[in-house]
Write a protein that holds these residues in place. Structure first.
Motif, PDB file in Angstrom:
ATOM      1  N   LEU A 226      53.132  33.261  44.351  1.00 48.07           N
ATOM      2  CA  LEU A 226      52.549  34.411  45.032  1.00 48.07           C
ATOM      3  C   LEU A 226      52.069  35.448  44.022  1.00 48.07           C
ATOM      4  O   LEU A 226      50.953  35.965  44.118  1.00 48.07           O
ATOM      5  CB  LEU A 226      53.555  35.023  45.998  1.00 48.07           C
ATOM      6  CG  LEU A 226      53.864  34.198  47.249  1.00 48.07           C
ATOM      7  CD1 LEU A 226      55.078  34.757  47.979  1.00 48.07           C
ATOM      8  CD2 LEU A 226      52.659  34.153  48.186  1.00 48.07           C
ATOM      9  N   ARG A 227      52.893  35.748  43.051  1.00 51.00           N
ATOM     10  CA  ARG A 227      52.555  36.802  42.092  1.00 51.00           C
ATOM     11  C   ARG A 227      51.310  36.460  41.272  1.00 51.00           C
ATOM     12  O   ARG A 227      50.457  37.317  41.037  1.00 51.00           O
ATOM     13  CB  ARG A 227      53.734  37.063  41.142  1.00 51.00           C
ATOM     14  CG  ARG A 227      53.526  38.258  40.210  1.00 51.00           C
ATOM     15  CD  ARG A 227      54.653  38.396  39.205  1.00 51.00           C
ATOM     16  NE  ARG A 227      54.630  37.339  38.204  1.00 51.00           N
ATOM     17  CZ  ARG A 227      53.840  37.335  37.133  1.00 51.00           C
ATOM     18  NH1 ARG A 227      52.991  38.339  36.921  1.00 51.00           N
ATOM     19  NH2 ARG A 227      53.893  36.341  36.269  1.00 51.00           N
ATOM     20  N   THR A 228      51.171  35.229  40.856  1.00 51.76           N
ATOM     21  CA  THR A 228      50.126  34.862  39.888  1.00 51.76           C
ATOM     22  C   THR A 228      48.852  34.299  40.512  1.00 51.76           C
ATOM     23  O   THR A 228      47.895  34.021  39.793  1.00 51.76           O
ATOM     24  CB  THR A 228      50.665  33.830  38.884  1.00 51.76           C
ATOM     25  OG1 THR A 228      51.051  32.629  39.582  1.00 51.76           O
ATOM     26  CG2 THR A 228      51.871  34.383  38.131  1.00 51.76           C
ATOM     27  N   LEU A 229      48.814  34.121  41.832  1.00 48.06           N
ATOM     28  CA  LEU A 229      47.620  33.551  42.461  1.00 48.06           C
ATOM     29  C   LEU A 229      46.383  34.387  42.123  1.00 48.06           C
ATOM     30  O   LEU A 229      46.351  35.593  42.340  1.00 48.06           O
ATOM     31  CB  LEU A 229      47.806  33.494  43.976  1.00 48.06           C
ATOM     32  CG  LEU A 229      46.629  32.909  44.769  1.00 48.06           C
ATOM     33  CD1 LEU A 229      46.481  31.416  44.481  1.00 48.06           C
ATOM     34  CD2 LEU A 229      46.809  33.157  46.263  1.00 48.06           C
TER      35      LEU A 229
ATOM     36  N   THR B  68      45.675  30.438  51.847  1.00 47.82           N
ATOM     37  CA  THR B  68      46.445  30.010  50.676  1.00 47.82           C
ATOM     38  C   THR B  68      47.771  30.759  50.596  1.00 47.82           C
ATOM     39  O   THR B  68      48.832  30.165  50.342  1.00 47.82           O
ATOM     40  CB  THR B  68      45.629  30.252  49.394  1.00 47.82           C
ATOM     41  OG1 THR B  68      44.402  29.536  49.467  1.00 47.82           O
ATOM     42  CG2 THR B  68      46.406  29.815  48.163  1.00 47.82           C
ATOM     43  N   GLU B  69      47.711  32.055  50.832  1.00 50.51           N
ATOM     44  CA  GLU B  69      48.894  32.910  50.759  1.00 50.51           C
ATOM     45  C   GLU B  69      49.939  32.518  51.805  1.00 50.51           C
ATOM     46  O   GLU B  69      51.128  32.349  51.491  1.00 50.51           O
ATOM     47  CB  GLU B  69      48.435  34.349  50.959  1.00 50.51           C
ATOM     48  CG  GLU B  69      49.475  35.418  50.796  1.00 50.51           C
ATOM     49  CD  GLU B  69      48.872  36.808  50.931  1.00 50.51           C
ATOM     50  OE1 GLU B  69      49.507  37.760  50.477  1.00 50.51           O
ATOM     51  OE2 GLU B  69      47.753  36.939  51.494  1.00 50.51           O
TER      52      GLU B  69
ATOM     53  N   GLN C 275      49.179  41.965  42.437  1.00 51.93           N
ATOM     54  CA  GLN C 275      48.634  43.320  42.398  1.00 51.93           C
ATOM     55  C   GLN C 275      48.175  43.811  43.772  1.00 51.93           C
ATOM     56  O   GLN C 275      47.796  44.970  43.913  1.00 51.93           O
ATOM     57  CB  GLN C 275      47.453  43.368  41.422  1.00 51.93           C
ATOM     58  CG  GLN C 275      47.851  43.085  39.978  1.00 51.93           C
ATOM     59  CD  GLN C 275      46.650  42.958  39.071  1.00 51.93           C
ATOM     60  OE1 GLN C 275      45.822  42.054  39.231  1.00 51.93           O
ATOM     61  NE2 GLN C 275      46.524  43.866  38.114  1.00 51.93           N
ATOM     62  N   ALA C 276      48.216  42.932  44.766  1.00 51.30           N
ATOM     63  CA  ALA C 276      47.743  43.289  46.110  1.00 51.30           C
ATOM     64  C   ALA C 276      48.795  42.994  47.178  1.00 51.30           C
ATOM     65  O   ALA C 276      48.482  43.013  48.363  1.00 51.30           O
ATOM     66  CB  ALA C 276      46.456  42.528  46.426  1.00 51.30           C
ATOM     67  N   ALA C 277      50.025  42.725  46.759  1.00 47.36           N
ATOM     68  CA  ALA C 277      51.092  42.376  47.706  1.00 47.36           C
ATOM     69  C   ALA C 277      52.399  42.950  47.195  1.00 47.36           C
ATOM     70  O   ALA C 277      52.454  43.564  46.123  1.00 47.36           O
ATOM     71  CB  ALA C 277      51.184  40.858  47.856  1.00 47.36           C
ATOM     72  N   SER C 278      53.473  42.757  47.972  1.00 43.05           N
ATOM     73  CA  SER C 278      54.766  43.283  47.532  1.00 43.05           C
ATOM     74  C   SER C 278      55.887  42.702  48.384  1.00 43.05           C
ATOM     75  O   SER C 278      55.700  41.721  49.115  1.00 43.05           O
ATOM     76  CB  SER C 278      54.772  44.820  47.601  1.00 43.05           C
ATOM     77  OG  SER C 278      55.870  45.337  46.879  1.00 43.05           O
TER      78      SER C 278
END
Length: 249
Positions: A14-17, A168-169, A38-41
């Motif tokens: 998730l972090r590196t997609l 994808t996410e 950078q767009a999620a958390s």
């Protein structure tokens, strides 16, 4: 049965997609590289609304020291607020922005509801994954987002691009939840309408949701938006109801 928690591999996927796209009409965004982190958390806050320590790990060992995280529940905003995307966004910073009143409301109203997520007694409740329906389309509000989508349509299809990213996410989130599609909870009515198909032009996103759920009825709920000037207790109550009504298999 307890809710599934993510492992280091899912966290890193998730972090590196890579979510960059050189065809986005905004030159400042198109020229930069962006990753999903950078767009999620994750819906866990530390001592302040911008404390990322409880959700940040740079190695497998650091990840194992974090309290549990889960993709059994995914909380979705609509899109980045504001009008631009900075070049040095820290991973997981979204929904955890210093000075952002909405993020303070989330930090005060969401965590107490997570006790309704099935977990081992005596251990912390897992923190859900957080993201936006639209990536790399910063606008001040939903109406401006609609205008931006329409204005750019001749050269770029934001809806289809973001639908493909969301697919994808959510596929990664499903794998992180032992193959079971997550409960989707939107922050506000705008994101909800895009997911259920009542927003004009939402068909690509609805198709993604249907694909992720693979013939099952999608589980989608909504709570007050973080910018809505509603009492924190109302948002907490709404989230408790959504989690209580969900069957965590």
């Amino acid at each position: 049965m307890t809710a599934a928690t993510v492992n280091w591999e899912i966290y890193e996927q998730l972090r590196t997609l890579d979510i960059s796209d050189e065809s986005i009409p905004d030159a400042a965004i198109a020229s930069q590289k962006f990753r999903l982190g950078q767009a999620a958390s994750w819906a866990r806050w530390g001592e302040t609304r911008h404390d990322l320590a409880p959700i940040t790990a740079h190695s497998r060992e650091e990840f194992q020291a974090l309290a549990p995280l889960t993709t059994a529940v995914v909380i979705l905003g609509l899109n980045w607020g504001g009008t631009e995307a900075g070049p040095d966004i820290i991973d997981w910073q979204t929904f955890h922005t210093k000075g952002h009143a909405g993020d303070l409301r989330l930090s005060r109203s969401l965590p107490q509801a997570f006790e309704k997520i099935p977990h081992t007694p005596g251990e912390p409740a897992p923190a859900p994954y957080m993201t936006d329906v639209f990536k790399l389309v910063p606008t001040p509000d939903g109406a401006k987002l609609r205008q931006k989508i329409q204005a750019d349509y001749g050269t770029h299809d934001h809806v289809t691009r973001c639908a493909e990213l969301l697919k994808t996410e959510l596929d990664i989130c499903t794998r992180g939840n032992e193959g079971i599609p997550p409960l989707l909870i939107t922050l506000g009515i705008r994101a909800y309408k895009w997911l259920i198909g009542t927003e004009p032009g939402s068909a690509p996103i609805v198709q993604v949701i249907q694909s992720v759920f693979g013939g099952r009825r999608p589980t989608i709920a909504k709570i007050h938006h973080s910018s809505a000037s509603k009492p924190d207790a109302e948002r907490t109550t709404q989230l408790i109801a959504a989690l209580s009504n969900h069957s965590f298999m």
